[in-house]
Design a protein around this motif. Structure first.
Motif, PDB file in Angstrom:
ATOM      1  N   ARG A  77       2.882  -5.350   2.828  1.00  0.00           N
ATOM      2  CA  ARG A  77       3.252  -5.485   3.799  1.00  0.00           C
ATOM      3  C   ARG A  77       4.589  -6.654   3.056  1.00  0.00           C
ATOM      4  N   GLY A  78       4.242  -6.171   2.031  1.00  0.00           N
ATOM      5  CA  GLY A  78       5.609  -7.005   0.557  1.00  0.00           C
ATOM      6  C   GLY A  78       6.863  -6.091   0.731  1.00  0.00           C
ATOM      7  N   ARG A  79       5.963  -5.113   0.557  1.00  0.00           N
ATOM      8  CA  ARG A  79       6.491  -3.833   0.096  1.00  0.00           C
ATOM      9  C   ARG A  79       7.561  -2.921   1.580  1.00  0.00           C
TER      10      ARG A  79
ATOM     11  N   ALA B 159       2.901   2.588  -1.329  1.00  0.00           N
ATOM     12  CA  ALA B 159       1.788   1.815  -1.545  1.00  0.00           C
ATOM     13  C   ALA B 159       0.253   1.584  -0.501  1.00  0.00           C
ATOM     14  N   ALA B 160       0.096   2.044   0.406  1.00  0.00           N
ATOM     15  CA  ALA B 160      -0.505   2.264   1.599  1.00  0.00           C
ATOM     16  C   ALA B 160      -1.424   3.670   0.817  1.00  0.00           C
ATOM     17  N   PHE B 161      -0.919   4.499   0.273  1.00  0.00           N
ATOM     18  CA  PHE B 161      -1.885   6.040   0.635  1.00  0.00           C
ATOM     19  C   PHE B 161      -2.420   5.297  -1.220  1.00  0.00           C
TER      20      PHE B 161
ATOM     21  N   TRP C 169       1.493   3.729  -7.775  1.00  0.00           N
ATOM     22  CA  TRP C 169       0.800   3.489  -8.401  1.00  0.00           C
ATOM     23  C   TRP C 169       0.344   2.161  -8.537  1.00  0.00           C
ATOM     24  N   GLN C 170       1.531   1.252  -8.112  1.00  0.00           N
ATOM     25  CA  GLN C 170       1.467  -0.046  -7.774  1.00  0.00           C
ATOM     26  C   GLN C 170       0.484  -0.101  -6.760  1.00  0.00           C
ATOM     27  N   GLY C 171       0.453   0.112  -5.734  1.00  0.00           N
ATOM     28  CA  GLY C 171      -0.830   0.006  -5.189  1.00  0.00           C
ATOM     29  C   GLY C 171      -2.275   0.802  -5.752  1.00  0.00           C
TER      30      GLY C 171
END
Length: 209
Positions: A28-30, A42-44, A114-116
């Motif tokens: 959500r934040g991203r 982020a989701a992937f 990669w953060q996700g």
């Protein structure tokens, strides 16, 4: 494994995906701060992290980690520190974190991916999900337990990525006008940073159930 059991697991996975947690809040934040492409990356990344947890669960390593209070605490603190690090970075940033134009956008999106991924891999609650939920849908006399565990895990992850994609599109559409305003976009970035710091602190104080 019967079709009825499989459908029950998919339904349970869907319900759990709709419950806000660290991954969903990161997503959500991203999305709110940086838009649809950032949210999808982020989701992937989060979904790839879920496959790591599935692999670890199937091989039995997650059970060993969760059986050890020291190992669980270490993993929890690493995950919490990472979220706080991301949050502080956003809070210190000047202006918004709007995605850059041109060739550098690929690098920015790769970083978000990669953060996700790390956000999910370093979340011990995800490991607990696989260890606690998957066995509930298995038969003790199942002749092919590994195959069925993998099938259930993949089904759960597919439900997760589908839910995330729908969420990203809805959130991005609802907040696109806000991101075009520089002042509001900067505020959204700071809010995202505060959210990540809060998530890190919350994760650090949580206890395994």
């Amino acid at each position: 494994m019967s079709l009825h059991t499989y459908i029950l697991f998919v339904g349970a996975s869907l319900v759990l995906c709709l419950v806000p947690g660290p991954d969903m809040l990161f997503l959500r934040g991203r999305t709110i701060a940086q838009g649809r492409m950032a949210g999808l990356c982020a989701a992937f990344g989060i979904n790839l992290g879920a496959y790591v947890h599935l692999l670890v669960a199937v091989t039995g390593l997650s059970a060993l980690v969760l059986a050890s209070a020291t190992a669980f605490t270490a993993l929890k603190w690493v995950g919490a520190a990472y979220l706080v690090y991301l949050g502080l970075g956003a809070l210190r940033s000047k202006g918004s974190l709007a995605l850059p134009l041109g060739d550098t956008v690929t690098k920015a999106l790769r970083l978000i991916f990669w953060q996700g991924f790390l956000s999910d891999v370093l979340n011990p609650k995800v490991a607990l999900f696989y260890i606690a939920l998957l066995p509930q849908f298995m038969n003790a006399h199942d002749p092919s337990p590994v195959k069925h565990l993998v099938a259930l895990g993949v089904a759960g992850n597919m439900v997760g990525i589908a839910t995330s994609i729908i969420y990203v599109f809805l959130a991005a559409r609802m907040t696109s006008a806000l991101r075009r305003n520089q002042a509001i976009s900067s505020w959204l970035t700071k809010a995202m940073g505060a959210l990540f710091v809060g998530l890190g602190l919350k994760l650090a104080t949580e206890k395994i159930q």
